[in-house]
Motif scaffolding. Structure first.
Motif, PDB file in Angstrom:
ATOM      1  N   UNK A  58       6.754  23.234  -4.178  1.00  0.00           N
ATOM      2  CA  UNK A  58       6.090  22.342  -5.130  1.00  0.00           C
ATOM      3  C   UNK A  58       4.600  22.309  -4.842  1.00  0.00           C
ATOM      4  N   UNK A  59       3.791  22.353  -5.889  1.00  0.00           N
ATOM      5  CA  UNK A  59       2.342  22.260  -5.768  1.00  0.00           C
ATOM      6  C   UNK A  59       1.856  20.986  -6.452  1.00  0.00           C
ATOM      7  N   UNK A  79       6.397  10.875  -6.144  1.00  0.00           N
ATOM      8  CA  UNK A  79       7.035  11.378  -7.362  1.00  0.00           C
ATOM      9  C   UNK A  79       7.626  12.776  -7.197  1.00  0.00           C
ATOM     10  N   UNK A  80       7.537  13.360  -5.994  1.00  0.00           N
ATOM     11  CA  UNK A  80       8.041  14.716  -5.762  1.00  0.00           C
ATOM     12  C   UNK A  80       9.554  14.671  -5.556  1.00  0.00           C
ATOM     13  N   UNK A  81      10.272  15.563  -6.220  1.00  0.00           N
ATOM     14  CA  UNK A  81      11.725  15.629  -6.098  1.00  0.00           C
ATOM     15  C   UNK A  81      12.131  15.874  -4.647  1.00  0.00           C
ATOM     16  N   UNK A  82      13.133  15.121  -4.189  1.00  0.00           N
ATOM     17  CA  UNK A  82      13.700  15.355  -2.865  1.00  0.00           C
ATOM     18  C   UNK A  82      13.000  14.669  -1.722  1.00  0.00           C
ATOM     19  N   UNK A  83      11.901  13.941  -1.986  1.00  0.00           N
ATOM     20  CA  UNK A  83      11.165  13.260  -0.921  1.00  0.00           C
ATOM     21  C   UNK A  83      11.491  11.777  -0.934  1.00  0.00           C
ATOM     22  N   UNK A  84      11.753  11.214   0.253  1.00  0.00           N
ATOM     23  CA  UNK A  84      11.987   9.783   0.417  1.00  0.00           C
ATOM     24  C   UNK A  84      10.914   9.232   1.343  1.00  0.00           C
ATOM     25  N   UNK A  85      10.280   8.132   0.917  1.00  0.00           N
ATOM     26  CA  UNK A  85       9.134   7.552   1.614  1.00  0.00           C
ATOM     27  C   UNK A  85       9.535   6.219   2.240  1.00  0.00           C
ATOM     28  N   UNK A 139       0.833  21.525  -0.819  1.00  0.00           N
ATOM     29  CA  UNK A 139       1.888  22.520  -0.965  1.00  0.00           C
ATOM     30  C   UNK A 139       3.102  22.046  -0.173  1.00  0.00           C
ATOM     31  N   UNK A 140       4.256  22.028  -0.797  1.00  0.00           N
ATOM     32  CA  UNK A 140       5.471  21.498  -0.176  1.00  0.00           C
ATOM     33  C   UNK A 140       6.551  22.561  -0.203  1.00  0.00           C
ATOM     34  N   UNK A 141       6.936  23.025   0.984  1.00  0.00           N
ATOM     35  CA  UNK A 141       8.068  23.937   1.124  1.00  0.00           C
ATOM     36  C   UNK A 141       9.300  23.092   1.397  1.00  0.00           C
ATOM     37  N   UNK A 156      11.598  21.021   6.054  1.00  0.00           N
ATOM     38  CA  UNK A 156      10.545  21.444   5.153  1.00  0.00           C
ATOM     39  C   UNK A 156       9.177  21.316   5.779  1.00  0.00           C
ATOM     40  N   UNK A 157       8.168  21.756   5.024  1.00  0.00           N
ATOM     41  CA  UNK A 157       6.778  21.734   5.471  1.00  0.00           C
ATOM     42  C   UNK A 157       5.913  21.181   4.341  1.00  0.00           C
ATOM     43  N   UNK A 158       5.043  20.241   4.690  1.00  0.00           N
ATOM     44  CA  UNK A 158       4.045  19.731   3.756  1.00  0.00           C
ATOM     45  C   UNK A 158       2.682  20.156   4.277  1.00  0.00           C
ATOM     46  N   UNK A 159       1.992  20.987   3.516  1.00  0.00           N
ATOM     47  CA  UNK A 159       0.683  21.495   3.924  1.00  0.00           C
ATOM     48  C   UNK A 159      -0.370  20.932   2.975  1.00  0.00           C
ATOM     49  N   UNK A 160      -1.250  20.082   3.497  1.00  0.00           N
ATOM     50  CA  UNK A 160      -2.316  19.456   2.719  1.00  0.00           C
ATOM     51  C   UNK A 160      -3.558  20.325   2.844  1.00  0.00           C
TER      52      UNK A 160
END
Length: 658
Positions: A58-59, A79-85, A139-141, A156-160
Motif C-alpha cells: 500500500x502507498x 484508514x489502511x486495510x489490515x492495520x489496527x491502532x 510504503x506498507x508491505x 509487515x514493514x512500514x517505511x516512511x
C-alpha cells in the motif's frame, strides 16, 4: 491541470504501485509515462521505479497526506486495510496481520527512510517523533518480509519516506487546536548548485492532551544534505528530538465514568527523551548491470522517567540509555532477457546496540549479523518468480541485577526463505502467491525476565502463505488477499508462567507453543464523479492459540479484533476547497495478555474523522476534527488496566508554500 487529471494520475500511480509489481518491464513502462508522477518504492531496498515483490503493498501518497490535513502519522495509518491502532498515554502502536498491540513493536518493523525505529527493548517505535510535514509518502508491505529486512519484520514493514533536498518546495505552518495544542513547523529546501541541495526542518509542539497529567512538549530539528546526479544519490542527515511527556497511567473500571482523569498514584510519572540520529545513505550506478547502496545509521537515545503502577506509586527516577548503529551494504545486478529482467540483490546487515536500564541494573550489548540474497527470474513476459534467503546470528551480553548479576552471553541464529510467483493476466490485473519464513529474536526485556529455570529464549519462527489478486478499474482499483500466518515458539508474556527468582510480579516471558492467524483483506477505491473519490476496505482475521498451556490452547489471541473496516470520501467542493470524511470500525477483542480469555472484552467502536481545506495559491487553511461524534471507547487494556481513547479533537492549520 484539472482536478480530474490529477485524480486520474493519482489512481494510475496507485495502480502502478499495487498492481504493477509483478508486471514485466514492458508492462511497467506502458503504465508509467510521466516521470513526475512515477511512484518510486523501496520494497527491494533500492530506489527504483518498479518492484516485483509478490505481496500486498500500500502507498500513502503526498496528495493523500495533504488532502486529509493530518498532523500525526497515526491519522494516516488508521484508514489502511489490515492495520489496527492502539494508543497508550499519547504513544501509538501499529499492529498488522493479527498481531496484538502488546507484541506489535516486536513483530512489525517501522522505518524512516530505511532506518529502523524499533528498539532493542520492547518499547514501541516512536511514531510521534516523525513529522507529517516531512513525509513524502508511506510504503506498507503487508506480510512477512524477514528475508529482505530480517529481525522483527514478521507481520509487515512500514517505511516512511521523507523529503530530501531535491524537493524544491519549502513550507511553513501554524496549528492550534483542542487541549491547548499549539504547533509551529518549518521546512526549508534550497538548491546549492546543480547537484547539491539541503533541507532544514524545525518543529515545536505543546499540548495538554485529552487526559489529565498528559502534557507534552516537543522540539525537533533536522538537517539534510542531498547529492544527486544521473549515477549517484547520496544523503547526509542529522536530526535531534527532545520531548517531555507526563504519563497519566491506567484506569480501573470504576474510574471510567471520568475517562479524562489520572489516578493519584501517577501524579509524578513522566517520560523525558533526548534522541539524536546521524545517517548516511548512498546509491551508485556502476554500469548498465550493477548498482550498489549503503546505509549507515547511528542513534543515541537518553530517557529519564518515573513509572508507577496501579496501587504502587513511586518517585524513583529511572534512566534508560540506548545507542544503536548499523551498516547495511548491498549490491544489485540486473540483466535484460526477452521475457523481462533478471534481478539479483545481495546484502549484509550489521546491527550493534547497547542498552542500560537503571531500575533493574539491566544492561545488554547486542550484535546481529545477517546475509541475504533475493532473485527475480521472468518465466515469461507475464510471469515472474521470486526466491530469497537470509541467515542471521545474534549475540547478547546481558546483565540483570536480579537474574544475571554476573552477566551471561546468549547466542542464537535463524534462517528465512521466500518463494513467490506473480502473474500478469492482462494490462490491468495480476495475481500472486507467496510462501515466506519469518523470525524474530528475543529483546533484552524478554531475555531478562524468563520463567524459573529458563536461561534465554529461543528465536520465534514462523511461516506465512499469501494469495492475492489486484485489478485496475476504469475509475479505481480492487485488491483482494488471503493469508495464513503461523508462529512457532512465539515470544510473549504469560501471566500464568512461573516467574524467575526474586521477581517483582507474577508471570514471565516464554516461548509459547504455536499460534495461527488466518485472514482476508478487501480494498476498493473508486472515482465516483469528476470531483468525488472514495474508498472502502475490510479485514477479517481469526487469530488463535493452536498449541500451548492447557488453559490457553484453542483460545483467541488477546488484543486482536476479528473485524476492522474503514471507509472514506474526498470531495473537491470547488476550485479552492475540498472536504474529507472517514469512518473507522474495530470489533471487540480480549484484553492484552489475557491468554486464558477470562477477563471482560474491550468493546467495539466506530469513529468518524473529518477535514476541510481551502487553498489560495501558496496559502492553505485546513480544519480537521477527529472523533467527530465524541465517542467514548477504550484504546488499550491489559490485566484490568484501561487506557481511554481521545474524545473529540479538532484543530486549525495554516500553511504557506514558498
Amino acid at each position: 491541470m484539472t482536478h480530474q487529471q490529477l485524480v486520474a494520475r493519482s489512481v494510475a500511480a496507485v495502480i502502478t504501485a499495487s498492481v504493477g509489481f509483478g508486471a514485466s518491464t514492458a508492462y511497467a513502462e506502458e503504465q508509467v509515462t510521466d516521470d513526475e508522477n512515477t511512484v518510486v518504492i523501496t520494497a527491494s531496498r533500492f530506489k527504483e521505479e518498479s518492484v516485483r515483490l509478490p505481496t500486498n503493498i500500500t502507498i500513502i501518497s503526498k496528495e493523500d497526506i495533504e488532502r486529509s490535513n493530518a498532523t500525526q502519522v497515526v491519522q494516516l495509518l488508521k484508514r489502511v486495510a489490515g492495520i489496527q491502532i492502539s494508543s497508550v498515554s499519547g504513544k501509538t502502536t501499529v499492529s498488522m496481520r493479527g498481531i496484538s498491540a502488546e507484541q506489535a513493536s516486536n513483530n512489525v518493523l517501522i522505518q524512516v527512510d530505511g532506518r529502523r525505529l524499533n528498539y532493542t527493548d520492547i518499547a514501541a517505535p516512536d511514531l510521534e517523533s516523525v513529522l507529517v510535514s516531512d513525509i513524502e509518502r508511506i510504503e506498507i508491505i503487508q506480510g512477512a518480509a524477514s528475508t529482505l529486512y530480517g529481525d522483527q519484520a514478521v507481520a509487515g514493514v512500514i517505511n516512511i519516506i521523507t523529503h530530501s533536498g531535491k524537493n524544491k518546495e519549502s513550507n511553513a505552518s501554524l496549528t492550534g487546536g483542542s487541549y491547548g495544542t499549539a504547533q509551529a513547523n518549518l521546512n526549508l529546501n534550497h538548491a546549492l548548485n546543480q547537484d547539491w541541495s539541503f533541507l532544514l526542518s524545525a518543529n515545536y509542539l505543546e499540548t495538554d492532551n485529552y487526559r489529565d497529567h498528559n502534557e507534552r512538549e516537543q522540539s525537533q530539528l533536522a538537517l539534510k544534505f542531498h547529492y544527486l546526479t544521473e549515477m549517484s544519490d547520496w544523503l547526509f542527515e542529522f536530526n535531534t528530538n527532545h520531548e517531555d511527556l507526563d504519563t497519566p497511567g491506567a484506569l480501573l473500571e470504576p474510574d471510567l465514568s471520568e475517562p479524562t482523569q489520572s489516578r493519584p498514584e501517577f501524579a509524578n510519572d513522566y517520560v523525558n527523551t533526548q534522541q539524536d540520529v546521524l545517517r548516511v545513505f548512498g546509491q551508485e550506478t556502476i554500469d548498465n548491470n550493477w548498482k550498489y547502496a549503503i546505509d549507515v545509521n547511528y542513534l543515541d537515545s537518553d530517557i529519564d522517567s518515573i513509572n508507577s503502577f496501579v496501587g504502587f506509586p513511586t518517585t524513583t527516577v529511572n534512566t534508560t540509555d540506548r545507542t544503536q548503529w548499523s551498516v547495511y551494504p548491498r549490491i544489485k545486478g540486473q540483466w535484460q532477457t526477452d521475457s523481462g529482467s533478471i534481478d539479483w540483490t545481495n546484502g549484509v546487515d550489521y546491527d550493534h546496540a547497547e542498552y542500560a536500564f537503571s531500575l533493574l541494573g539491566r544492561s545488554n550489548e547486542q550484535e546481529v549479523k545477517s546475509l541475504y540474497s533475493q532473485l527475480f527470474i521472468p518465466l515469461s513476459k507475464r510471469t515472474d518468480i521470486e526466491v530469497a534467503a537470509r541467515y542471521a546470528r545474534v549475540e547478547d551480553d546481558l546483565i540483570d541485577l536480579t537474574i544475571y548479576p554476573g552477566g551471561i552471553s546468549l547466542k542464537n541464529s535463524a534462517t528465512a526463505y521466500d518463494i513467490g510467483v506473480s502473474h500478469q493476466f492482462d494490462r490491468d490485473s495480476r495475481g500472486y502467491v507467496r510462501y515466506s519464513d519469518n523470525y524474530r529474536f528475543a529483546k533484552v526485556d524478554e531475555q531478562s525476565y524468563t520463567a524459573d529455570g529458563v536461561i534465554g529464549l529461543e528465536p520465534q519462527t514462523g511461516h506465512s502463505l499469501e494469495l492475492g489478486y489486484e485489478r485496475g478499474l476504469k475509475y479505481g482499483f480492487l485488491k483482494l488477499s488471503a493469508y495464513r500466518l503461523e508462529l512457532d515458539d512465539e515470544i510473549f508474556f504469560d501471566p500464568a508462567a512461573t516467574p524467575p527468582p526474586a521477581a517483582f510480579f507474577p508471570g514471565a516471558n516464554v516461548n509459547g507453543g504455536r499460534s495461527e492467524r488466518i485472514g482476508l483483506m478487501v480494498d476498493y477505491q473508486a472515482e465516483l464523479t469528476d470531483d468525488i473519490n472514495s474508498g472502502v476496505n475490510y479485514h477479517y482475521v481469526d487469530a488463535e492459540i493452536k498449541r500451548g498451556e492447557p488453559s490457553s490452547q484453542g483460545n483467541s489471541i488477546p488484543g486482536v479484533s476479528e473485524h476492522t473496516a474503514n471507509a472514506w470520501i474526498d470531495w473537491q467542493i470547488d476550485s479552492i476547497s475540498n472536504g474529507y470524511l472517514e469512518v473507522n470500525y474495530r470489533s471487540d477483542r480480549y484484553q492484552e495478555g489475557d491468554v486464558s480469555n477470562t477477563q471482560p472484552k474491550i468493546a467495539s467502536h466506530t469513529v468518524l474523522n473529518s477535514a476541510i481545506n481551502w487553498s489560495w495559491e501558496q496559502l492553505t487553511l485546513g480544519i480537521r476534527v477527529d472523533n467527530l461524534l465524541d465517542k467514548e471507547y477504550i484504546d488499550y487494556a491489559q490485566f484490568g488496566g484501561y487506557y481511554p481513547a481521545n474524545g473529540r479533537y479538532g484543530y486549525v492549520k495554516l500553511s504557506y508554500r514558498f
